[in-house]
Structures are given as C-alpha cells and as structure tokens.
Design a protein around this motif. Structure first.
Motif, PDB file in Angstrom:
ATOM      1  N   VAL A  65     -27.360 -30.733 -25.396  1.00  0.00           N
ATOM      2  CA  VAL A  65     -27.644 -29.777 -24.320  1.00  0.00           C
ATOM      3  C   VAL A  65     -28.623 -28.726 -24.853  1.00  0.00           C
ATOM      4  O   VAL A  65     -28.392 -28.148 -25.926  1.00  0.00           O
ATOM      5  CB  VAL A  65     -26.337 -29.112 -23.845  1.00  0.00           C
ATOM      6  CG1 VAL A  65     -26.614 -27.924 -22.940  1.00  0.00           C
ATOM      7  CG2 VAL A  65     -25.456 -30.137 -23.133  1.00  0.00           C
ATOM      8  N   PRO A  66     -29.730 -28.461 -24.121  1.00  0.00           N
ATOM      9  CA  PRO A  66     -30.735 -27.510 -24.633  1.00  0.00           C
ATOM     10  C   PRO A  66     -30.174 -26.144 -25.009  1.00  0.00           C
ATOM     11  O   PRO A  66     -30.580 -25.564 -26.022  1.00  0.00           O
ATOM     12  CB  PRO A  66     -31.739 -27.408 -23.478  1.00  0.00           C
ATOM     13  CG  PRO A  66     -31.635 -28.721 -22.773  1.00  0.00           C
ATOM     14  CD  PRO A  66     -30.189 -29.102 -22.872  1.00  0.00           C
ATOM     15  N   ALA A  67     -29.231 -25.625 -24.220  1.00  0.00           N
ATOM     16  CA  ALA A  67     -28.678 -24.303 -24.518  1.00  0.00           C
ATOM     17  C   ALA A  67     -27.931 -24.298 -25.852  1.00  0.00           C
ATOM     18  O   ALA A  67     -27.951 -23.295 -26.585  1.00  0.00           O
ATOM     19  CB  ALA A  67     -27.753 -23.858 -23.391  1.00  0.00           C
ATOM     20  N   LEU A  68     -27.268 -25.405 -26.183  1.00  0.00           N
ATOM     21  CA  LEU A  68     -26.550 -25.467 -27.457  1.00  0.00           C
ATOM     22  C   LEU A  68     -27.529 -25.625 -28.615  1.00  0.00           C
ATOM     23  O   LEU A  68     -27.352 -25.017 -29.674  1.00  0.00           O
ATOM     24  CB  LEU A  68     -25.539 -26.613 -27.461  1.00  0.00           C
ATOM     25  CG  LEU A  68     -24.654 -26.697 -28.707  1.00  0.00           C
ATOM     26  CD1 LEU A  68     -23.921 -25.387 -28.972  1.00  0.00           C
ATOM     27  CD2 LEU A  68     -23.654 -27.843 -28.595  1.00  0.00           C
ATOM     28  N   ARG A  69     -28.563 -26.419 -28.408  1.00  0.00           N
ATOM     29  CA  ARG A  69     -29.576 -26.532 -29.468  1.00  0.00           C
ATOM     30  C   ARG A  69     -30.243 -25.191 -29.736  1.00  0.00           C
ATOM     31  O   ARG A  69     -30.549 -24.854 -30.886  1.00  0.00           O
ATOM     32  CB  ARG A  69     -30.606 -27.605 -29.102  1.00  0.00           C
ATOM     33  CG  ARG A  69     -30.100 -29.021 -29.336  1.00  0.00           C
ATOM     34  CD  ARG A  69     -31.159 -30.065 -29.073  1.00  0.00           C
ATOM     35  NE  ARG A  69     -31.241 -30.391 -27.651  1.00  0.00           N
ATOM     36  CZ  ARG A  69     -32.365 -30.377 -26.938  1.00  0.00           C
ATOM     37  NH1 ARG A  69     -33.510 -30.045 -27.512  1.00  0.00           N
ATOM     38  NH2 ARG A  69     -32.349 -30.706 -25.667  1.00  0.00           N
TER      39      ARG A  69
END
Length: 390
Positions: A65-69
C-alpha cells in the motif's frame, strides 16, 4: 505411491514449535517462543477495523500500500538515516520471514557461499540450502567469566569471506544473544567489503528495542554498505502483533527488482486492511519512540527476579530476549535442561544450542537458555516464582 525426494531432508519441526507444544501440554508458562501475551494498542486495532469498514479489502499493490511504503520511507530516514525510493526500493512483505526468504532465493545462486554468524536464527541456513547455496557458519565468541556476553569475531568473519561469498547475513539487535552493533563493527565490515563484492542481508526486526540509551546501529547508515545491503524489518515486534505478519525490505533498485520477482510469485500481495491500518496508526502514534523504554522495564523486571533463582541472567542490549546461565543446575545439554525446566518448574525456555548447525555438539552448548520477556508483568512474576523453587 509416488516417491518424494525432500529438498530439506534435515529439517523437521522447529525448537520453537517443540517447546511451545510441550508448554501447552504441561500448562507451563511459555517464555520460549517470542510473542507478547498482551494486546496491541487499541488505536491500532481501531485503525485496522476502520480500514476494513472503509473498503480496504481487495488486493493491495504487489509492492505494498503506497501509504505504508511512505511511512516506512519516513521511519527509515528517521532511524537509519537512509532514504529509499517508495516506488522502486521499498517492498511490503508477509512478515520478515517472507522478506528474508524472498531475498535469499533472489540473490543466492547455486554454489554460492553465504556467511552466517552463529548462534543464528533458524530460518537462514535452510533457505540458503533451498536456493542451492552453501551456508558457512562463523561462531561468535561465547561468554566467559571475564566477559559475560557474546562478541563478534571480525577476524574469523573476514577469513570466511572469499570470492565465492555471495551474501553475509547480519541480525542486530541479535536474536538470541541480545547483542547490538557498534560503530567499530561497521568500520570492520567496511574494511572487509572493500576487498570482496559480497552483498549484505541485514535482519533488523528488533530495531526499535535497544536498551540503556544505546543507538540502533545499522549497516545502511553507511553509504558504501547501503549500496550492497538489503534492510529487512517487521511490524510484528514493534506493534506487538506477531500474527499479522507484516514486514518489509528496502534495497537499491537493482536488488529490489530481483527480490520482487520472488515476492510476487510467493504471496503476490500482503493483507490490505492491516497495511492501511498500520500506515494510519504510524502517523499519530509514539510507539516507535517509546518501545525501548517499555521493554527495558520488562527486561529489568526479569533480570532482577532471576537473581533469586539458580539462573544467572546475562545483560541484554536489545530484542525482547535475555540469556540465562544455567551452570548451577548441572552440566546436562541445554535442550535437556530446557525440557527439565518445563516439566519440573513449569516454565518453557529455548536452548541457545538450537541456533547452531549441530545443537548436540559441545561447541553449541554453553549452558545458556533464552527467555522472552515480552509478557505481562504478572506472567513474568509467576515464572520467576516458579523458577525460584528449583
């Protein structure tokens, strides 16, 4: 019946499964396997539930997930001082276990040598073998009366590395010894790296559990080492949620590209609502900043309690484990003693000999057991009371 030829004929149930099963059978307190017996933060649980309710229930991107990356990117800059591209160099994995396995399978070719520092986590050698590589074991210096802690032998590590060496596996803060790296360790590693083109796999699952105001020292804090290093960590230990299996690896783009080829066909993507929930939680939580102090109190509680028993605790510099010297209980093997303590005292531990390639060898038995203090205070107090009766 079809004959099946095992790719890992020497591998059976792990010592962690064995001791946990024995603890369950005997209703013993389990200080063996490394998992908390308390819940994660309610705010984290609410963040995951909210992610489910808001629709984060389909496949996540293969890389995470982009937010976690982005959260991983920000965390690594803050704590290791290294910036990774969130699109090309950070991959969310199914725990550190999958990150380690995918990395080793991606980077190790048939016939390559991989240097492991013993005692070493039991995943490394079997996966190296599965990849067609050859594990080369280099033991730490064991504790002595004059120096009651394990220590790295950089001369022996240097001697083990040659042109056939593909990978050096590091694991600091170290499971099971609790040892942490110093800057002089990175100096020694840089000197070896200047002579040979091996890669580094740095397993830093306990990066946020370091005691006595020590800094966490990572190879990726040095640019020359970061250029050849895979950084692996896990939210399992940081967030008290080992069952969620959310980890990650960070590596230069050409290395990440190869790891992702294995990752996409092993699991493809990782649990979406947990990723989204963790990302939201990290934006407002101080857990990372307070984790070392939280676990240091538990380490000290167990150490002080063991002073009233026949076990002599060794200092733990990091992780949520400490080692205990058992020589006052006799000269039996570590595994025999671990089984005896489970049966007679009702406390399960892990023999440190299990982290060596030949657990029954005298060279693997230093009269040490590993105890996990990621437990409620009442659990630790009950275990101490039982051990005091030995």
């Amino acid at each position: 019946m079809t004959n099946i030829k095992s790719k890992l004929p020497l591998v059976g149930d792990t010592i962690f499964s064995e001791m946990s099963q024995l603890a369950q059978q005997l209703n013993a307190i389990n200080l063996g396997q490394g998992f908390p017996d308390f819940q994660p933060d309610n705010e984290l649980l609410n963040a995951v539930c909210q992610a489910v309710q808001q629709g984060s229930n389909q496949y996540a991107p293969m890389t995470g997930v982009p937010a976690l990356r982005q959260a991983i990117h920000d965390k690594v800059i803050a704590h290791q001082g290294r910036s990774y591209d969130i699109n090309a160099e950070i991959t969310v994995t199914s725990g550190a276990t999958e990150a380690l396995t995918s990395s080793i399978l991606a980077l190790v070719q048939s016939g390559d040598s991989v240097v492991l520092i013993d005692p070493s986590y039991d995943l490394y050698a079997p996966v190296v073998t599965l990849a067609g590589g050859h594990p080369v074991h280099v033991p730490m210096n064991p504790p002595t009366a004059g120096n009651p802690r394990f220590s790295l032998n950089w001369d022996a590590i240097a001697d083990a590395i040659n042109q056939q060496t593909r990978l050096l596996v590091l694991n600091f803060p170290h499971n099971p010894t609790g040892l942490t790296l110093r800057e002089e360790d990175l100096d020694a590693l840089e000197q070896i790296a200047a002579r040979h083109p091996f890669l580094i796999l740095s397993d830093e699952a306990y990066e946020h559990i370091v005691f006595d105001e020590r800094p966490h020292v990572s190879p990726v804090s040095r640019p020359v080492l970061a250029a050849r290093c895979v950084l692996i960590s896990s939210f399992a230990k940081t967030l008290h949620a080992t069952g969620w299996k959310i980890g990650y690896c960070c590596a230069p783009v050409e290395i990440s590209r190869e790891i992702r080829k294995i990752h996409q066909y092993s699991v493809y993507s990782v649990n979406t609502p947990f990723q989204a929930g963790i990302a939201a939680y990290l934006k407002q939580s101080q857990t990372v900043q307070t984790l070392s102090a939280f676990y240091q109190k538990k380490r000290d509680r167990l150490m002080h309690g063991l002073a009233s028993t026949k076990l002599r605790p060794l200092t733990s510099e990091g992780t949520f484990f400490l080692l205990a010297d058992t020589q006052a209980l006799g000269q039996t093997s570590e595994k025999e003693l671990a089984i005896r303590l489970t049966r007679e005292a009702g406390v399960a531990t892990i023999p440190v000999s299990a982290f060596y390639p030949e657990p029954s060898s005298p060279l693997a038995n230093h009269h040490l057991l590993r105890l996990c203090f990621a437990k409620q205070d009442t659990t630790l107090d009950a275990a101490i009371e039982r051990l005091a009766g030995l």
